[in-house]
Motif scaffolding. Structure first.
Motif, short mmCIF file in Angstrom:
data_model
loop_
_atom_site.label_atom_id
_atom_site.label_comp_id
_atom_site.label_asym_id
_atom_site.label_seq_id
_atom_site.Cartn_x
_atom_site.Cartn_y
_atom_site.Cartn_z
N PRO A 167 -27.30 56.94 -37.96
CA PRO A 167 -28.38 57.73 -37.19
C PRO A 167 -29.12 57.59 -35.84
O PRO A 167 -29.96 57.53 -35.85
CB PRO A 167 -29.45 57.76 -38.45
N PHE A 168 -27.98 57.11 -35.04
CA PHE A 168 -28.63 56.57 -33.89
C PHE A 168 -29.38 57.76 -32.99
O PHE A 168 -30.40 57.55 -32.63
CB PHE A 168 -27.56 56.01 -32.93
N VAL A 169 -28.79 59.00 -32.86
CA VAL A 169 -29.28 60.05 -32.04
C VAL A 169 -30.65 60.45 -32.79
O VAL A 169 -31.60 60.72 -32.22
CB VAL A 169 -28.21 60.96 -31.92
N ASN A 170 -30.51 60.41 -34.18
CA ASN A 170 -31.91 60.79 -34.86
C ASN A 170 -33.00 60.09 -34.51
O ASN A 170 -34.01 60.46 -34.70
CB ASN A 170 -31.52 60.81 -36.32
N LEU A 171 -32.70 58.78 -34.00
CA LEU A 171 -33.74 57.91 -33.64
C LEU A 171 -34.10 57.81 -32.24
O LEU A 171 -34.73 56.79 -31.79
CB LEU A 171 -33.49 56.18 -34.17
N GLY A 172 -33.34 58.69 -31.41
CA GLY A 172 -33.73 58.55 -30.10
C GLY A 172 -32.62 57.64 -29.20
O GLY A 172 -32.81 57.33 -28.23
N LEU A 173 -31.65 57.05 -30.06
CA LEU A 173 -30.76 56.06 -29.55
C LEU A 173 -29.35 56.46 -29.41
O LEU A 173 -29.10 57.72 -29.32
CB LEU A 173 -30.86 54.89 -30.51
N GLN A 175 -39.61 56.10 -29.47
CA GLN A 175 -40.98 55.75 -30.07
C GLN A 175 -41.32 57.05 -30.87
O GLN A 175 -41.85 57.09 -31.88
CB GLN A 175 -41.97 55.63 -28.92
N GLN A 176 -41.16 58.16 -30.35
CA GLN A 176 -41.36 59.41 -30.94
C GLN A 176 -40.44 59.55 -32.32
O GLN A 176 -41.19 60.02 -33.39
CB GLN A 176 -41.08 60.70 -30.14
N ALA A 177 -39.44 59.25 -32.17
CA ALA A 177 -38.55 59.50 -33.36
C ALA A 177 -38.59 58.53 -34.57
O ALA A 177 -38.79 58.87 -35.79
CB ALA A 177 -37.08 59.27 -32.93
N ILE A 178 -38.91 57.27 -34.09
CA ILE A 178 -39.58 56.31 -35.19
C ILE A 178 -40.97 56.67 -35.71
O ILE A 178 -41.10 56.26 -36.72
CB ILE A 178 -39.12 54.83 -34.53
N ALA A 179 -41.80 56.94 -35.04
CA ALA A 179 -43.14 57.44 -35.48
C ALA A 179 -42.97 58.40 -36.40
O ALA A 179 -43.67 58.45 -37.54
CB ALA A 179 -44.08 57.72 -34.09
N ALA A 180 -42.27 59.28 -36.13
CA ALA A 180 -41.62 60.54 -37.32
C ALA A 180 -41.14 59.95 -38.46
O ALA A 180 -41.59 60.77 -39.34
CB ALA A 180 -40.98 61.59 -36.47
N PHE A 181 -40.27 59.11 -38.33
CA PHE A 181 -39.79 58.35 -39.56
C PHE A 181 -40.69 57.95 -40.28
O PHE A 181 -40.81 57.98 -41.75
CB PHE A 181 -38.68 57.50 -39.10
#
Length: 250
Positions: free
Chosen positions: A130-136, A239-245
Motif C-alpha cells: 500500500p505504498f501509494v496509499n501512504l504517500g510513498l 504525513q497526511q496519509a499516515i495521520a489519516a491512517f
C-alpha cells in the motif's frame, strides 16, 4: 540459540537459521531495532559455514504488517535507512532463503519475498503493497519484480491501488511456491529446509546463482527506488496519509 522474549527470535538448528518475527501484538510491524537485528543475523549467517539455509517465519496472526508507522515517521529525515539496508541484505544474501507466511504480509512483509527462493503460504495469507496509499512509492525492487511476475497490468493494480493479492493468486502467478492450511505451513517449510540440506551444496548454490540472472538490474532498481522513496518520505503527502491512517484506526 533461542531467545523467546525478543522481538526477533533467532533459532539455530543444524544447517539452518530461523529468523522469527515476534511482535504479535503489533502484527509483527518492524521497528528500526528489529531491522538491525535481522541485518546482523543475515550477515552472520552468510559468514558461517554451519548455516546453509535461512528460514523466515512470524509469530501470531500475521507474518509482517510492514513498518511500524510511528517508529518510521520518527526517522523520516534519514530516508528509512534501516529498512532499505534490510532489503539490500536480503537481495544480496548468498544462501537459500525460505519463508513460511500467513495472515497479513504488508509492505516490506511482501516485498522482501521477491528475493526469496521458496515461499510457502497459509491459505489465509494476503499480500498488500500500500505504498501509494501512504504517500510513498514501491521499495525493495518491487517495481521491477512485480511486473516481471504478475504482468504490468496486474502489477499496476497491486502497486498503484494497493489491492491485496490472495495466497491462491500468488501461487497461480508463481510468486508463492505452495499454499496450505495455516496450521501446516511452518512445519512444512521446515521440512523443505531439511530437503534443501540434503542436496549437494555446490550444485544448489550454482543453481541459485543461475536463477538470479537479473540480480544486477534488481540491485540497481532497489537503489533508484530508495532515492525516490527517501524524497517521498519527506513530503507532505506521507504525513497526511499516515495521520489519516491513525485517525481511522482510532
Amino acid at each position: 540459540m533461542h531467545v523467546p522474549d525478543q522481538e526477533i527470535q533467532l533459532r539455530e538448528t543444524p544447517g539452518c537459521l530461523e529468523i522469527r518475527i515476534n511482535r504479535p501484538d503489533r502484527k509483527n510491524a518492524l521497528t528500526l531495532a528489529m531491522y538491525r537485528t535481522m541485518i546482523d543475523a543475515l550477515e552472520r549467517a552468510s559468514a558461517s559455514d554451519d548455516i546453509r539455509v535461512v528460514l523466515f517465519t512470524g509469530e501470531g496472526e500475521a507474518f509482517c504488517a510492514g513498518n511500524d508507522l510511528k517508529d518510521f515517521l520518527a526517522v523520516a529525515d534519514t530516508g528509512a535507512t534501516e529498512a532499505i539496508n534490510f532489503i539490500r541484505a536480503v537481495a544480496t544474501f548468498d544462501k537459500p532463503l525460505v519463508a513460511a507466511v500467513h495472515g497479513a504480509c504488508i509492505g516490506v512483509g511482501t516485498t522482501m519475498l521477491f528475493h526469496f527462493d521458496l515461499v510457502y503460504a497459509a491459505d489465509d495469507a494476503q499480500f498488500v503493497m500500500p505504498f501509494v496509499n501512504l504517500g510513498l512509492v514501491p521499495e525493495g525492487g518491487s517495481s521491477l519484480a512485480a511486473p516481471a511476475i504478475f504482468g504490468r497490468a496486474k502489477a499496476a493494480e497491486l502497486l498503484m491501488l494497493g489491492e491485496p493479492l490472495s495466497a491462491e493468486d500468488g501461487e497461480a502467478s508463481g510468486f508463492v511456491t505452495r499454499v496450505m492450511p495455516v496450521a501446516e505451513v511452518q512445519d512444512y517449510a521446515r521440512s523443505r529446509v531439511d530437503d534443501l540440506l540434503q542436496r549437494p551444496p555446490q550444485a544448489l548454490a550454482k543453481t541459485r546463482n543461475l536463477l538470479a540472472d537479473n540480480r544486477e538490474a534488481m540491485l540497481a532498481q532497489i537503489e533508484v527506488e530508495a532515492e525516490v522513496f527517501a524524497g517521498a518520505l519527506k513530503g507532505a503527502e506521507v504525513q497526511q496519509a499516515i495521520a489519516a491512517f491513525f485517525a481511522r484506526r482510532k
